[in-house]
Design a protein around this motif. Sequence first.
Motif, PDB file in Angstrom:
ATOM      1  N   ILE A  78       0.870  -1.165   0.000  1.00 18.89           N
ATOM      2  CA  ILE A  78       0.000   0.000   0.000  1.00 18.89           C
ATOM      3  C   ILE A  78       0.911   1.220   0.000  1.00 18.89           C
ATOM      4  O   ILE A  78       1.578   1.512   0.996  1.00 18.89           O
ATOM      5  CB  ILE A  78      -0.926   0.018   1.229  1.00 18.89           C
ATOM      6  N   LEU A  79       0.971   1.902  -1.118  1.00 19.50           N
ATOM      7  CA  LEU A  79       1.795   3.100  -1.252  1.00 19.50           C
ATOM      8  C   LEU A  79       0.888   4.320  -1.241  1.00 19.50           C
ATOM      9  O   LEU A  79      -0.079   4.401  -2.013  1.00 19.50           O
ATOM     10  CB  LEU A  79       2.595   3.066  -2.551  1.00 19.50           C
ATOM     11  N   SER A  80       1.197   5.256  -0.370  1.00 18.57           N
ATOM     12  CA  SER A  80       0.415   6.485  -0.311  1.00 18.57           C
ATOM     13  C   SER A  80       1.308   7.682  -0.538  1.00 18.57           C
ATOM     14  O   SER A  80       2.501   7.664  -0.222  1.00 18.57           O
ATOM     15  CB  SER A  80      -0.303   6.607   1.037  1.00 18.57           C
ATOM     16  N   THR A  81       0.735   8.726  -1.106  1.00 18.26           N
ATOM     17  CA  THR A  81       1.431   9.990  -1.235  1.00 18.26           C
ATOM     18  C   THR A  81       0.432  11.123  -1.073  1.00 18.26           C
ATOM     19  O   THR A  81      -0.784  10.903  -1.079  1.00 18.26           O
ATOM     20  CB  THR A  81       2.187  10.104  -2.566  1.00 18.26           C
ATOM     21  N   LYS A  82       0.973  12.329  -0.913  1.00 23.07           N
ATOM     22  CA  LYS A  82       0.143  13.498  -0.622  1.00 23.07           C
ATOM     23  C   LYS A  82       0.619  14.672  -1.450  1.00 23.07           C
ATOM     24  O   LYS A  82       1.772  14.740  -1.862  1.00 23.07           O
ATOM     25  CB  LYS A  82       0.227  13.876   0.866  1.00 23.07           C
ATOM     26  N   ALA A  83      -0.288  15.630  -1.641  1.00 27.00           N
ATOM     27  CA  ALA A  83       0.051  16.866  -2.343  1.00 27.00           C
ATOM     28  C   ALA A  83      -0.758  18.004  -1.742  1.00 27.00           C
ATOM     29  O   ALA A  83      -1.823  17.790  -1.166  1.00 27.00           O
ATOM     30  CB  ALA A  83      -0.241  16.727  -3.839  1.00 27.00           C
ATOM     31  N   GLY A  84      -0.232  19.207  -1.889  1.00 29.74           N
ATOM     32  CA  GLY A  84      -0.939  20.388  -1.411  1.00 29.74           C
ATOM     33  C   GLY A  84      -0.129  21.264  -0.494  1.00 29.74           C
ATOM     34  O   GLY A  84      -0.378  22.474  -0.393  1.00 29.74           O
ATOM     35  N   ASN A  85       0.839  20.702   0.208  1.00 24.17           N
ATOM     36  CA  ASN A  85       1.758  21.501   1.008  1.00 24.17           C
ATOM     37  C   ASN A  85       2.762  22.174   0.073  1.00 24.17           C
ATOM     38  O   ASN A  85       3.138  21.594  -0.954  1.00 24.17           O
ATOM     39  CB  ASN A  85       2.493  20.623   2.023  1.00 24.17           C
ATOM     40  N   PRO A  86       3.255  23.350   0.400  1.00 26.36           N
ATOM     41  CA  PRO A  86       4.184  24.037  -0.496  1.00 26.36           C
ATOM     42  C   PRO A  86       5.474  23.247  -0.713  1.00 26.36           C
ATOM     43  O   PRO A  86       6.070  22.752   0.235  1.00 26.36           O
ATOM     44  CB  PRO A  86       4.486  25.349   0.241  1.00 26.36           C
ATOM     45  N   ILE A  87       5.896  23.150  -1.978  1.00 27.88           N
ATOM     46  CA  ILE A  87       7.179  22.514  -2.287  1.00 27.88           C
ATOM     47  C   ILE A  87       8.033  23.393  -3.185  1.00 27.88           C
ATOM     48  O   ILE A  87       9.083  22.959  -3.658  1.00 27.88           O
ATOM     49  CB  ILE A  87       6.984  21.130  -2.944  1.00 27.88           C
ATOM     50  N   GLY A  88       7.597  24.636  -3.404  1.00 30.57           N
ATOM     51  CA  GLY A  88       8.373  25.535  -4.240  1.00 30.57           C
ATOM     52  C   GLY A  88       7.692  26.878  -4.359  1.00 30.57           C
ATOM     53  O   GLY A  88       6.561  27.071  -3.892  1.00 30.57           O
ATOM     54  N   PRO A  89       8.358  27.852  -5.005  1.00 33.21           N
ATOM     55  CA  PRO A  89       7.821  29.216  -5.081  1.00 33.21           C
ATOM     56  C   PRO A  89       6.666  29.387  -6.062  1.00 33.21           C
ATOM     57  O   PRO A  89       5.894  30.339  -5.960  1.00 33.21           O
ATOM     58  CB  PRO A  89       9.042  30.043  -5.522  1.00 33.21           C
ATOM     59  N   SER A  90       6.549  28.489  -7.010  1.00 32.46           N
ATOM     60  CA  SER A  90       5.492  28.613  -8.015  1.00 32.46           C
ATOM     61  C   SER A  90       4.117  28.439  -7.382  1.00 32.46           C
ATOM     62  O   SER A  90       3.935  27.609  -6.489  1.00 32.46           O
ATOM     63  CB  SER A  90       5.683  27.552  -9.102  1.00 32.46           C
ATOM     64  N   PRO A  91       3.117  29.199  -7.833  1.00 33.03           N
ATOM     65  CA  PRO A  91       1.750  28.995  -7.323  1.00 33.03           C
ATOM     66  C   PRO A  91       1.185  27.625  -7.670  1.00 33.03           C
ATOM     67  O   PRO A  91       0.186  27.202  -7.095  1.00 33.03           O
ATOM     68  CB  PRO A  91       0.947  30.109  -8.005  1.00 33.03           C
ATOM     69  N   TYR A  92       1.851  26.920  -8.599  1.00 30.76           N
ATOM     70  CA  TYR A  92       1.387  25.589  -8.984  1.00 30.76           C
ATOM     71  C   TYR A  92       2.078  24.492  -8.187  1.00 30.76           C
ATOM     72  O   TYR A  92       1.846  23.311  -8.422  1.00 30.76           O
ATOM     73  CB  TYR A  92       1.615  25.363 -10.489  1.00 30.76           C
ATOM     74  N   LEU A  93       2.941  24.883  -7.261  1.00 33.18           N
ATOM     75  CA  LEU A  93       3.628  23.927  -6.395  1.00 33.18           C
ATOM     76  C   LEU A  93       3.117  24.019  -4.970  1.00 33.18           C
ATOM     77  O   LEU A  93       3.834  23.734  -4.018  1.00 33.18           O
ATOM     78  CB  LEU A  93       5.149  24.170  -6.435  1.00 33.18           C
ATOM     79  N   ARG A  94       1.869  24.395  -4.832  1.00 33.99           N
ATOM     80  CA  ARG A  94       1.259  24.508  -3.513  1.00 33.99           C
ATOM     81  C   ARG A  94      -0.252  24.556  -3.677  1.00 33.99           C
ATOM     82  O   ARG A  94      -0.778  24.800  -4.753  1.00 33.99           O
ATOM     83  CB  ARG A  94       1.727  25.783  -2.824  1.00 33.99           C
TER      84      ARG A  94
END
Length: 343
Positions: free
Chosen positions: A100-116
Amino acid sequence: MSYGAFEKVHAAAEDRYERLAYRRAGKSGLDLPALSFGLWQKFGADYSYEVQREIVLHAFDLGISHFDNADRYGPPHRAAQQLFGRVLAKDLAPYRDELILSTKAGNPIGPSPYLRGGSRKSLLTSLEHSLRDLGTDYVDIFYSHRPDPTTPLEETVGALVSAVQQGKALYVGVSNYSPEQTRDAAELLRGAGVPLLVHQPRYSIFDRRPEQDGLLKLAAEDGFGLVVYSPLAQGLLTDKYLDGIPADARARNSQFLSPDVIDDTYRLRAAALNRIAEERGQSLAQLALQWVLRQPQVTSALIGASSTRQLDHNVRALDFPPLLPEELAMIDEHGVHGTGWKP
């Protein structure tokens, strides 16, 4: 790709499913190990790959089939996923159907508005990167890592639904959502035919918000499971800080644990909890893991490890008898909500 001509490919332990209890995730059909492995910390590029690989493979041999990741985990961001992808390609590919592999997205990972944030662009782009990092066609669970008040919840939920419809995720979850936000997200997901599988909140003897804010009650009513993180309160619920701060301790260089919180009040409470654990013949860490798992809504507790020895120690928490009512009362007395929090 070669990762070392003399490195032996791992053969998983044949008795791996005899070592660890599995628990149902809410009202779904999915079972998860009572302890899952999180790659939040100590799985970045600044740690030894050989040690990281050894820990991941040992976890699988112990029956831990759920590995929790996020685009943000490192450092640098995405490094933990890339590390796991390397282990998956070399050692665990034959067992992909058991993972069972899980991942997440939505926390900031860069300066671009598309990376958060929780936009469709941010979440689905991150998922594509995660699949490449992990070297797999799909993840089993895809989370919205945190709520985004600047994005309509309908858009965030719609991205999670699309991930399932596109075959890039089997289930979806949310993390760090309030009970009210979770209820609204679950309702939207249910309407789209993609039920909320799990919520990932922080929960420990020193952080009782899931009890106090109604999340445990909502999980029972709505039918999703909880996969709790920081059950050891960043190490505060171990014996590491009972006599001060060791030179190599996480509190000296972590953005999540400040030396300021390791004060006399903390030490008095932790020492009392440690005595309760010792009377049961276990460590404070083992007591703390048992404590969160006593809740039927908690499907799994996330643990990390810096060595296979530490991993073995934490897994043995499941070998002790259930906590008695009088023991729980003593834990309540000394396990004060908010202990160890930053001002």
